[in-house]
Motif scaffolding. Structure first.
Motif, PDB file in Angstrom:
ATOM      1  N   ILE A 131      27.716  49.435  44.431  1.00  0.00           N
ATOM      2  CA  ILE A 131      27.412  48.204  43.700  1.00  0.00           C
ATOM      3  C   ILE A 131      27.905  48.294  42.256  1.00  0.00           C
ATOM      4  O   ILE A 131      28.493  47.349  41.717  1.00  0.00           O
ATOM      5  N   ILE A 132      27.678  49.447  41.621  1.00  0.00           N
ATOM      6  CA  ILE A 132      28.145  49.637  40.237  1.00  0.00           C
ATOM      7  C   ILE A 132      29.656  49.522  40.177  1.00  0.00           C
ATOM      8  O   ILE A 132      30.220  48.904  39.258  1.00  0.00           O
ATOM      9  N   ARG A 133      30.342  50.075  41.155  1.00  0.00           N
ATOM     10  CA  ARG A 133      31.803  49.977  41.168  1.00  0.00           C
ATOM     11  C   ARG A 133      32.250  48.524  41.291  1.00  0.00           C
ATOM     12  O   ARG A 133      33.186  48.088  40.613  1.00  0.00           O
ATOM     13  N   GLN A 134      31.579  47.784  42.147  1.00  0.00           N
ATOM     14  CA  GLN A 134      31.934  46.369  42.310  1.00  0.00           C
ATOM     15  C   GLN A 134      31.724  45.591  41.009  1.00  0.00           C
ATOM     16  O   GLN A 134      32.529  44.728  40.651  1.00  0.00           O
ATOM     17  N   ILE A 135      30.640  45.918  40.312  1.00  0.00           N
ATOM     18  CA  ILE A 135      30.369  45.242  39.039  1.00  0.00           C
ATOM     19  C   ILE A 135      31.476  45.543  38.033  1.00  0.00           C
ATOM     20  O   ILE A 135      32.004  44.638  37.364  1.00  0.00           O
ATOM     21  N   PHE A 136      31.844  46.808  37.911  1.00  0.00           N
ATOM     22  CA  PHE A 136      32.885  47.200  36.957  1.00  0.00           C
ATOM     23  C   PHE A 136      34.229  46.606  37.346  1.00  0.00           C
ATOM     24  O   PHE A 136      34.994  46.151  36.486  1.00  0.00           O
ATOM     25  N   ASP A 137      34.522  46.608  38.646  1.00  0.00           N
ATOM     26  CA  ASP A 137      35.806  46.057  39.107  1.00  0.00           C
ATOM     27  C   ASP A 137      35.887  44.557  38.826  1.00  0.00           C
ATOM     28  O   ASP A 137      36.911  44.053  38.341  1.00  0.00           O
ATOM     29  N   THR A 138      34.807  43.843  39.144  1.00  0.00           N
ATOM     30  CA  THR A 138      34.794  42.396  38.926  1.00  0.00           C
ATOM     31  C   THR A 138      34.928  42.063  37.446  1.00  0.00           C
ATOM     32  O   THR A 138      35.683  41.154  37.062  1.00  0.00           O
ATOM     33  N   TYR A 139      34.190  42.798  36.619  1.00  0.00           N
ATOM     34  CA  TYR A 139      34.261  42.552  35.186  1.00  0.00           C
ATOM     35  C   TYR A 139      35.677  42.807  34.664  1.00  0.00           C
ATOM     36  O   TYR A 139      36.232  42.003  33.902  1.00  0.00           O
ATOM     37  N   ALA A 140      36.263  43.931  35.080  1.00  0.00           N
ATOM     38  CA  ALA A 140      37.595  44.282  34.586  1.00  0.00           C
ATOM     39  C   ALA A 140      38.637  43.257  35.010  1.00  0.00           C
ATOM     40  O   ALA A 140      39.501  42.867  34.214  1.00  0.00           O
ATOM     41  N   MET A 141      38.542  42.810  36.241  1.00  0.00           N
ATOM     42  CA  MET A 141      39.506  41.821  36.727  1.00  0.00           C
ATOM     43  C   MET A 141      39.384  40.503  35.959  1.00  0.00           C
ATOM     44  O   MET A 141      40.385  39.894  35.562  1.00  0.00           O
TER      45      MET A 141
END
Length: 398
Positions: A131-141
């Motif tokens: 979940i943390i990875r998804q949050i960071f990925d979404t934010y970065a994109m």
């Protein structure tokens, strides 16, 4: 030589005891299969549980500041702990103070696109890490898309204005939409996930190590009961009437407990590997090294059990209760990461927690240097137990 004969006799008695074999070998294998399968999806919970996120950023970074501020939203149920050094972050992870660790490089979000945030999941918290990875990925994109599109928009508007022309809003809108679409479809990695070692530890692996650590503890109880059984049958008295020294008798008892415990672990490891497909790590020497150190600790504790209980029944009761308490506190029942900090500190007093730490570290792929602390602690426990038991037995002349 006499010590080995005494040790061989004890091992032979245990091997012939079907009840002991069922308890010490078959039961941990069954429990490993049940717990490892049943809790495969529960060792990280479902949805978004309360998560403690440990973060280390090695430099000022606008993206890092922004996303950490966003993560403080109460709806996310995330508590952010910022480490002052990368070493401190790893220490927090080892002690279970955080559920997931994140390393944010200073060039994360740069136009070069080379900087990546690194997600470090703690054993048992794989879903939180995802979940943390998804949050960071979404934010970065999203941030990258906004930055690129804004730059394109401003450049286009400035060019048109400098030429004295009018800004075509529709053209800018179409260009912005096309740019956002291309960025969204671009296969670019902003985040990567890794483990503290080379790979993460599954529920089946964790409970294989946990059950091994728990059931090897029963050898301390068995060794203590062996002393009392020989006292009651006067076998000990007859041994004392022979030229056999007290030291040889004690050494024989210690070696007998050690050999049976190591035999138990070897059988358990082989069966779980071939039957349950448990991966004990790529370095078998490390696994057997920790197992030997743990067997020494258990053998030392059997001496303590023998001298501080008065008969076989008391050794059975005290030993069973002691094993259950240490199993619960040491992480054999539940992962230490779910315990409050006070209980995690108390767990450091239990030998099975150190054995469990060693086994899971090996499973994740660790260096020899990371094993010296758990191995040294186990050897210390075994040495202290042996010295205390030997001194008290000699004092009371058996």
């Amino acid at each position: 030589m006499k010590s080995l004969l005494i040790a061989g006799k004890d091992v032979k008695i245990l091997v012939k005891d079907r009840k002991a074999l069922l308890m010490m070998i078959v039961m941990p294998i069954v429990l490993t299969a049940i717990l490892g399968s049943a809790l495969k999806g529960a060792m990280g919970g479902g949805g978004m549980p309360e998560t403690v996120l440990g973060v280390y950023s090695n430099g000022a970074n606008a993206w890092a500041t922004s996303i950490l501020r966003s993560l403080e939203d109460e709806a996310l149920a995330i508590t952010v702990e910022q480490a002052s050094t990368e070493k401190q972050l790893h220490e927090w992870m080892e002690k279970g103070r955080v559920d997931v660790g994140v390393l944010i490089p200073s060039d994360w979000g740069d136009v070069s696109g080379e900087g990546r945030a690194v997600i470090l999941p703690v054993a048992g918290h794989g879903s939180e890490a995802t979940i943390i990875r998804q949050i960071f990925d979404t934010y970065a994109m999203t941030a990258d898309a906004i930055a690129v599109s804004t730059e394109l928009l401003m450049t286009e508007a400035a060019t048109i204005s400098a030429a004295g022309g009018e800004v075509d809003v529709k053209a800018l809108h179409d260009g912005l939409a096309a740019t956002l679409q291309s960025i969204a479809n671009e296969p670019r990695d902003y985040v990567e996930e890794t483990s503290v070692g080379e790979q993460s530890v599954s529920a089946m692996q964790y409970y294989a190590a946990a059950m091994a650590a728990m059931f090897l503890l029963f050898n301390a109880m068995t060794g203590g009961k062996s002393f009392h059984r020989e006292r009651q049958t006067e076998t000990m008295t007859r041994l004392m009437m022979t030229p056999t020294s007290v030291r040889s008798i004690l050494a024989g008892k210690f070696i007998g407990t050690f050999f049976f415990a190591f035999f138990q672990f070897t059988i358990f490891m082989a069966v779980t590997h071939y039957l349950l497909k448990v991966d004990w790590g790529t370095n078998s020497l490390q696994t057997f090294f920790i197992a030997i150190c743990y067997c020494i600790a258990v053998s030392g504790l059997s001496m303590v059990m023998a001298v501080f209980t008065t008969d076989e029944k008391m050794a059975d009761v005290v030993g069973s209760m002691g094993v259950q308490v240490m199993a619960l506190l040491g992480g054999s029942m539940l992962p230490l990461s779910v315990f409050p900090e006070a209980l995690r500190n108390i767990a450091l007093l239990t030998p099975n927690s150190w054995a469990l730490t060693g086994f899971t570290s090996i499973m994740s792929g660790t260096a020899w240097s990371a094993l010296w602390l758990p191995a040294g602690t186990l050897l210390l426990i075994g040495s202290i137990g042996t010295l205390v038991g030997s001194f008290r037995l000699k004092l009371h002349s058996l």
